[in-house]
Every structure is written in C-alpha cells, then in structure tokens.
Write a protein that holds these residues in place. Structure first.
Motif, short mmCIF file in Angstrom:
data_model
loop_
_atom_site.label_atom_id
_atom_site.label_comp_id
_atom_site.label_asym_id
_atom_site.label_seq_id
_atom_site.Cartn_x
_atom_site.Cartn_y
_atom_site.Cartn_z
N ALA A 27 -63.32 34.02 43.33
CA ALA A 27 -64.36 33.15 42.77
C ALA A 27 -65.70 33.39 43.46
N LEU A 28 -65.67 33.61 44.76
CA LEU A 28 -66.89 33.90 45.51
C LEU A 28 -67.49 35.24 45.09
N VAL A 29 -66.64 36.23 44.91
CA VAL A 29 -67.12 37.56 44.49
C VAL A 29 -67.76 37.47 43.10
N GLU A 30 -67.10 36.78 42.18
CA GLU A 30 -67.64 36.64 40.83
C GLU A 30 -68.93 35.83 40.84
N SER A 31 -68.99 34.80 41.68
CA SER A 31 -70.20 33.99 41.79
C SER A 31 -71.35 34.81 42.34
N GLY A 32 -71.07 35.58 43.39
CA GLY A 32 -72.11 36.42 43.97
C GLY A 32 -72.62 37.45 42.97
N HIS A 33 -71.70 38.07 42.26
CA HIS A 33 -72.07 39.07 41.25
C HIS A 33 -73.03 38.46 40.23
N ALA A 34 -72.67 37.29 39.71
CA ALA A 34 -73.48 36.64 38.69
C ALA A 34 -74.86 36.25 39.23
N LEU A 35 -74.90 35.67 40.42
CA LEU A 35 -76.17 35.20 40.98
C LEU A 35 -77.08 36.34 41.41
N PHE A 36 -76.50 37.41 41.94
CA PHE A 36 -77.32 38.56 42.32
C PHE A 36 -78.04 39.12 41.10
N ILE A 37 -77.33 39.19 39.98
CA ILE A 37 -77.92 39.72 38.75
C ILE A 37 -78.95 38.74 38.20
N LEU A 38 -78.64 37.45 38.25
CA LEU A 38 -79.51 36.43 37.68
C LEU A 38 -80.78 36.22 38.50
N LYS A 39 -80.62 36.10 39.83
CA LYS A 39 -81.73 35.70 40.68
C LYS A 39 -82.28 36.82 41.56
N GLY A 40 -81.49 37.88 41.72
CA GLY A 40 -81.87 38.92 42.67
C GLY A 40 -81.23 38.66 44.02
N TYR A 41 -81.24 39.68 44.84
CA TYR A 41 -80.57 39.58 46.14
C TYR A 41 -81.29 38.62 47.10
N ASP A 42 -82.60 38.79 47.23
CA ASP A 42 -83.35 38.00 48.21
C ASP A 42 -83.33 36.51 47.87
N GLN A 43 -83.33 36.18 46.60
CA GLN A 43 -83.41 34.78 46.20
C GLN A 43 -82.05 34.09 46.12
N THR A 44 -81.00 34.82 46.40
CA THR A 44 -79.65 34.25 46.37
C THR A 44 -79.18 33.97 47.79
N THR A 45 -78.64 32.79 48.01
CA THR A 45 -78.15 32.42 49.35
C THR A 45 -76.63 32.27 49.34
N ALA A 46 -76.05 32.34 50.52
CA ALA A 46 -74.61 32.14 50.66
C ALA A 46 -74.22 30.74 50.21
N LYS A 47 -75.09 29.78 50.49
CA LYS A 47 -74.82 28.38 50.08
C LYS A 47 -74.73 28.28 48.56
N GLU A 48 -75.65 28.96 47.86
CA GLU A 48 -75.64 28.92 46.39
C GLU A 48 -74.41 29.63 45.84
N SER A 65 -68.92 37.91 56.06
CA SER A 65 -69.83 37.72 57.19
C SER A 65 -71.19 37.21 56.72
N ASP A 66 -71.63 37.71 55.59
CA ASP A 66 -72.92 37.31 55.01
C ASP A 66 -72.96 37.78 53.56
N LYS A 67 -74.07 37.51 52.88
CA LYS A 67 -74.16 37.88 51.46
C LYS A 67 -74.23 39.38 51.29
N ARG A 68 -74.74 40.11 52.29
CA ARG A 68 -74.79 41.56 52.20
C ARG A 68 -73.39 42.13 52.12
N GLN A 69 -72.47 41.60 52.92
CA GLN A 69 -71.11 42.11 52.90
C GLN A 69 -70.46 41.86 51.54
N LEU A 70 -70.75 40.73 50.94
CA LEU A 70 -70.21 40.45 49.60
C LEU A 70 -70.76 41.47 48.61
#
Length: 216
Positions: A27-48, A65-70
């Motif tokens: 779920a975290l991987v899928e969430s990160g994938h979606a948010l990175f595409i939607l908002k970009g890397y810099d504007q996406t946080t681990a909390k979001e 460890s962090d959003k970069r690792q995801l």
C-alpha cells in the motif's frame, strides 16, 4: 537488478514476511507511486504517502528509510524501460518494426509514469544520474553494434558517422513521448520511424527491403 541498482535502493529497515505486513508495504509503494506522479518528488512527503496508504507515518519508516528509498524500489529493474528501444536492423521491414518498438516503449513509459519525476532528482542525486548514464551508454553501444553489422551488409549510408547516427536516433526516440507537449499533436510512431530509418538507410536500400518483404 544490477549491483549498482541494489546500491541505489540500499538495505530496507524491515522486510515483511507476514501477509498483513506485506499488504501494508504494498500500500505504501502504491501510494508513493501515485503521489510522486501527481505531485512530483520534492512536493511529496513520507507523511503524505503514509496517510494516503491509510497507515501511520511511523509505519512508513518501518519499511523505508526515506521517500528516496521508496522511489528507488519503484525504479529497480525499470531503468532499461526508461531508455530507447534497441532495434533489429536485419529485419526486412525496419521501419514497421521500429514504429512498433517506439509505440511499445511509449506505452511502457506511460504505465510507469516515473520518468516525470527524474528531472527533479538527476541534478542532485549523483548515484541515480550515474546509473542512468551507464544504462544509456550500454543501450548506445548495443544500437551502434547493430548499425555496424548493418553497414557490413552494405545497408547504411557509407559517408555518415554511425556513432552520431546512434546519438541522434536516441535523442529522437527519447523525446517521442514529449511531442504532444511541444507541438500539441500526438506522435505518429510510423512517421518518427520513417525519419530515423532515412537517417540510416539510403532510399534504394529501403526500397529493396520493402520489396523483399513483399516477395518481389
């Protein structure tokens, strides 16, 4: 995954074994994938990412460890998918084959989506930049080797530098997905393939290849 890509991802804080834990990580991987595409890397946080996955922020750091690792875990085994395809110039119809390869590559990029995030990272993530540069050199070498074999069969222009043709072809192929943004029109893969093939093959060669295909 290559050793270099493994270094990019690094060692995860925790590798889930139980199904429930695996589902949370997925779920975290899928969430990160979606948010990175939607908002970009810099504007996406681990909390979001955690909130969008329906878990606590602490749960995110249990698995990553962090959003970069995801992000790197999303990119592992996908580096080659970001690069232009390697055509087979020995075919009797290189134009149609290349058009199909370009379309398949474009569709794969759209499905992955993460190529939009890379410009944010490459100027500040030297490790990722090195991995992509190495991958580009590898595909350049493969395409160039294919062109050299085609020249040995007297298929290519004799007065053009094959290394330059390879570089030009890669630039065109890499920018096919951006054509709509630049010109307002979707890319016509057959037209792009025609341009590339005209850089490589003299008209009489293309004519002969098409005649051979049609059995004439």
């Amino acid at each position: 995954m290559s050793d270099r890509e493994d270094q990019l991802v690094g060692e995860f804080p925790f590798t889930p074994i139980q199904e429930r834990a695996q589902q949370k990580r997925k779920a975290l991987v899928e969430s990160g994938h979606a948010l990175f595409i939607l908002k970009g890397y810099d504007q996406t946080t681990a909390k979001e990412i955690a909130a969008n996955a329906g878990v606590a922020t602490g749960t995110f750091y249990r698995y990553f460890s962090d959003k970069r690792q995801l992000l790197m875990s999303l990119l592992e085994d996908q580096i080659d998918a970001l690069l232009p395809p390697e055509p087979n110039w020995a075919t009797s119809d290189p134009e149609s084959l290349l058009a199909l390869l370009l379309e398949t590559h474009d569709n794969r990029l759209k499905e992955l989506g993460l190529q939009r995030v890379l410009p944010e990272l490459l100027h500040k993530d030297s490790e990722l930049a090195d991995v992509l540069a190495t991958a580009r050199r590898n595909i350049h070498s493969k395409i160039l080797t294919g062109l050299i074999k085609a020249r040995e069969k007297d298929l290519t222009w004799k007065d053009l530098d094959l290394d330059t043709i390879t570089w030009s072809m890669m630039l065109i192929a890499e920018n096919v997905p951006n054509k709509e943004a630049h010109s307002g029109k979707q890319a016509d893969y057959h037209e792009v393939a025609k341009v590339i093939c005209r850089m490589i093959f003299p008209p009489e060669v293309m004519k002969k290849l098409k005649e051979d295909k049609n059995g004439k």
